[in-house]
Design an enzyme around this catalytic site. Structure first.
Site, short mmCIF file in Angstrom:
data_model
loop_
_atom_site.label_atom_id
_atom_site.label_comp_id
_atom_site.label_asym_id
_atom_site.label_seq_id
_atom_site.Cartn_x
_atom_site.Cartn_y
_atom_site.Cartn_z
N ASP A 190 0.10 -12.06 6.86
CA ASP A 190 -1.46 -12.44 6.62
C ASP A 190 -1.82 -12.53 7.56
O ASP A 190 -1.98 -13.90 8.35
CB ASP A 190 -2.10 -12.68 5.23
CG ASP A 190 -2.88 -12.39 5.41
OD1 ASP A 190 -3.37 -11.79 4.59
OD2 ASP A 190 -3.55 -14.09 4.78
N GLU B 206 0.65 -8.16 11.58
CA GLU B 206 0.01 -7.10 11.01
C GLU B 206 0.69 -7.15 9.89
O GLU B 206 2.03 -7.81 9.94
CB GLU B 206 1.05 -5.37 11.40
CG GLU B 206 1.67 -4.34 10.52
CD GLU B 206 -0.16 -4.37 9.50
OE1 GLU B 206 0.15 -3.58 8.75
OE2 GLU B 206 -1.14 -3.20 10.70
N ASP C 184 -8.60 -4.95 13.97
CA ASP C 184 -8.14 -3.39 13.45
C ASP C 184 -8.06 -3.27 11.96
O ASP C 184 -7.35 -2.83 12.37
CB ASP C 184 -7.63 -2.52 14.30
CG ASP C 184 -7.60 -1.36 14.70
OD1 ASP C 184 -8.76 -0.30 14.00
OD2 ASP C 184 -6.95 -0.42 15.26
N ASP D 288 -0.42 0.57 13.58
CA ASP D 288 0.56 1.64 14.00
C ASP D 288 0.53 1.38 15.62
O ASP D 288 1.47 2.54 16.36
CB ASP D 288 -0.95 2.92 13.42
CG ASP D 288 -1.93 2.39 14.10
OD1 ASP D 288 -2.02 1.99 15.10
OD2 ASP D 288 -3.54 2.98 13.60
N GLN E 94 0.99 -1.12 -0.23
CA GLN E 94 0.41 0.62 0.50
C GLN E 94 0.76 1.20 0.28
O GLN E 94 2.28 1.13 0.31
CB GLN E 94 -0.98 -0.13 0.94
CG GLN E 94 0.16 -0.36 2.24
CD GLN E 94 -0.79 -0.59 3.68
OE1 GLN E 94 -2.29 -0.32 3.65
NE2 GLN E 94 -0.13 -1.31 4.65
#
Length: 522
Positions: A365, A333, A384, A313, A261
């Site tokens: 993943d 993550e 999340d 994050d 991304q």
């Protein structure tokens, strides 16, 4: 005397025969470039407009249709195959090489790139489609008495070179060009390779078949095109920075295109904002509202082991670590680049949570990791994930995914899911609740106001038929926003946003992606 093509001297014909292997090699290079251009369009479709199966199908179908149109349109130019082929390759190098930057800039300045994407798909498809008839003509130049069998062999050689080149392009783009050079530079480099192939073909292979004027024109065009793409390579960073800043109201302080991304961090007067593929993930001014509402209800039973899926994050991990009962956190993550950002630029905001000895960070993943032996016995699970506006993200909101989450829970465990906005995207919100229920997780929905997001919702669930109580632990640490009164009010939904009874979202039917793409309601 050996027959030759009309207008071609016998010596030129014999030269054409001898140069056929080099011409086939050029075919492979051009085919590789052509496929890379298509992959550039598909990649940009995904990153700019969240291209799913609809956009992908339209690009592929449009490209294939344009191939046929190009084959028909080039027929009048076959008597001048050599000159036309060189011209086509020069145009293809320029259009393909500039495609990424043109799409990116148009999206940044005008908020859309659909028209440019459509035009680029058509033009590149027409030019690539013109190659095969031209190459077939060139490969047969200088061959005497070609019969059906001979034509078949020529076509076999052409197809073999073409498909081999396509395979090369399909491997080079995802494994070399995209990760190393990025989309803009990768497309420009491919364009330069295309121009180099055209130069080699014009200068070494087709020189006898081109007039002096045609050679000079081709040389001038190649030099101008190469200079333009070279300039793009040199200034790509400046162009991307300027275009990217147009997308964000606040100054961009960090930007990276990871393997998964585009990651952008902005900062205005201390307000840090993280964007993934253009979607806001948090604002440091009000993220505590989101994070406290996400985390503390799922910790109401004082868990010892906590699993966090997504949330790279580190903000959810920060809040979980504040709870006194927590002894272990597994943070899963997908993107290592987000983890690195959390450990550097976001470290002050997340209290260096990912470096806490109680936290095990796993770059994987989530769907795959949940199928591993380690995914078991968690007292609480925090899911999340970014909003499911693409099929890749939609699978993380499926019955199958939530079934794996349920299997990872301890007998009395709780799971919480960020579910989007019950006001702006109510169908997607209630679809998430329905999907949890279909996976055997009885859910209680709730929502709070987060100024950066608006009305934002969550779902707390447990295995079985009875939803869990929406509560806070007696040992809950001091909070800035969430208390028992706020949480009790969060369970109340207004009359204009009632609960919807919906079918679940599955891997086979990712309904939630269509819900998100239906747009926001007001």
């Amino acid at each position: 005397m050996t027959a030759s093509a009309p207008g071609l001297a016998p010596a030129a014909g014999r030269g054409a025969v001898r140069s056929r292997p080099l011409l086939l090699a050029a075919v492979g290079v051009c085919a590789a470039c052509g496929l890379i251009y298509e992959l550039v369009l598909l990649t940009l479709s995904a990153s700019l407009v969240g291209g799913g199966i609809t956009q992908t199908s339209l690009i592929v179908a449009g490209f294939v249709a344009a191939l046929g149109a190009g084959a028909l349109l080039v027929k009048p130019f076959l008597p001048h195959a050599a000159t036309t082929f060189v011209a086509v390759e020069i145009l293809l190098g320029v259009v393909g090489g500039l495609s990424a930057v043109t799409l990116y800039v148009s999206f940044s300045f005008y908020g859309t790139s659909n028209a440019v994407l459509l035009v680029a798909t058509g033009v590149i498809g027409v030019l690539v489609g013109a190659e095969v008839p031209l190459l077939m003509t060139l490969l047969q130049t200088g061959r005497a008495g070609i019969d059906a069998e001979g034509s078949g062999k020529v076509l076999a050689d052409l197809n073999a070179a073409d498909y081999a080149g396509a395979l090369l392009g399909g491997l080079v783009w995802p494994f070399l060009l995209l990760p190393v050079a990025g989309q803009v530079r990768g497309a420009a480099i491919t364009g330069l390779v295309n121009l180099l192939a055209a130069a080699v073909v014009a200068g070494l292979l087709l020189r006898p078949q081109m007039s002096t004027r045609a050679r000079r024109s081709a040389t001038a065009a190649l030099l101008v095109a190469a200079a333009g793409l070279g300039f793009l390579l040199l200034r790509a960073q400046d162009i991307e920075t300027t275009a990217r800043q147009r997308l964000y109201a606040d100054p961009v302080v960090a930007a990276e295109r990871s393997d998964y991304q585009e990651i952008v961090l902005t900062d205005r007067s201390g307000d840090l904002r993280l964007y993934l593929d253009g979607d806001l993930q948090f604002s440091s001014r009000d993220e505590h509202r989101y994070t406290e509402s996400l985390v503390h209800p799922v910790l109401s039973r004082d868990p010892r082991r906590v699993l966090i899926l997504g949330g790279g994050d580190g903000l959810a991990a920060r809040e979980v670590l504040r709870h006194p009962s927590v002894e272990e956190i597994v943070q899963v993550e997908l993107d290592p680049a987000v983890i690195e950002l959390a450990r550097t630029r976001l470290a002050a905001l997340n209290d260096r949570a990912l470096d806490d000895p109680r936290v095990e960070v796993v770059a994987a993943d989530a769907f795959r990791w949940l199928r591993s032996p380690a995914a078991t016995g968690f007292d609480a699970v925090v899911v999340d994930m970014p909003d499911p506006d693409t099929p890749v993200l939609g699978r993380l909101y499926s019955t199958e995914f939530y079934g794996l989450v349920a299997a990872a829970l301890a007998p009395d465990g709780l799971v919480v899911v960020q579910a989007g906005s019950p006001y702006s995207t109510p169908t997607a919100f209630w679809r998430t609740v329905a999907t949890l229920d279909a996976a055997g997780l009885a859910a209680v929905p709730y929502h709070v106001h987060v100024p950066s997001f608006g009305d934002w919702g969550f779902a707390l669930a447990q295995r079985g038929a009875q939803p869990p109580a929406l509560a806070l632990s007696p040992a809950v640490p001091a909070t800035r926003f969430l208390d028992r009164a706020v949480l009790a009010a969060a369970a109340v939904f207004p009359l204009d946003r009632p609960r919807q009874q919906l079918a679940p979202s599955t891997l086979d039917r990712p309904r939630i992606v269509a819900d998100m793409r239906a747009g926001y309601t007001g």
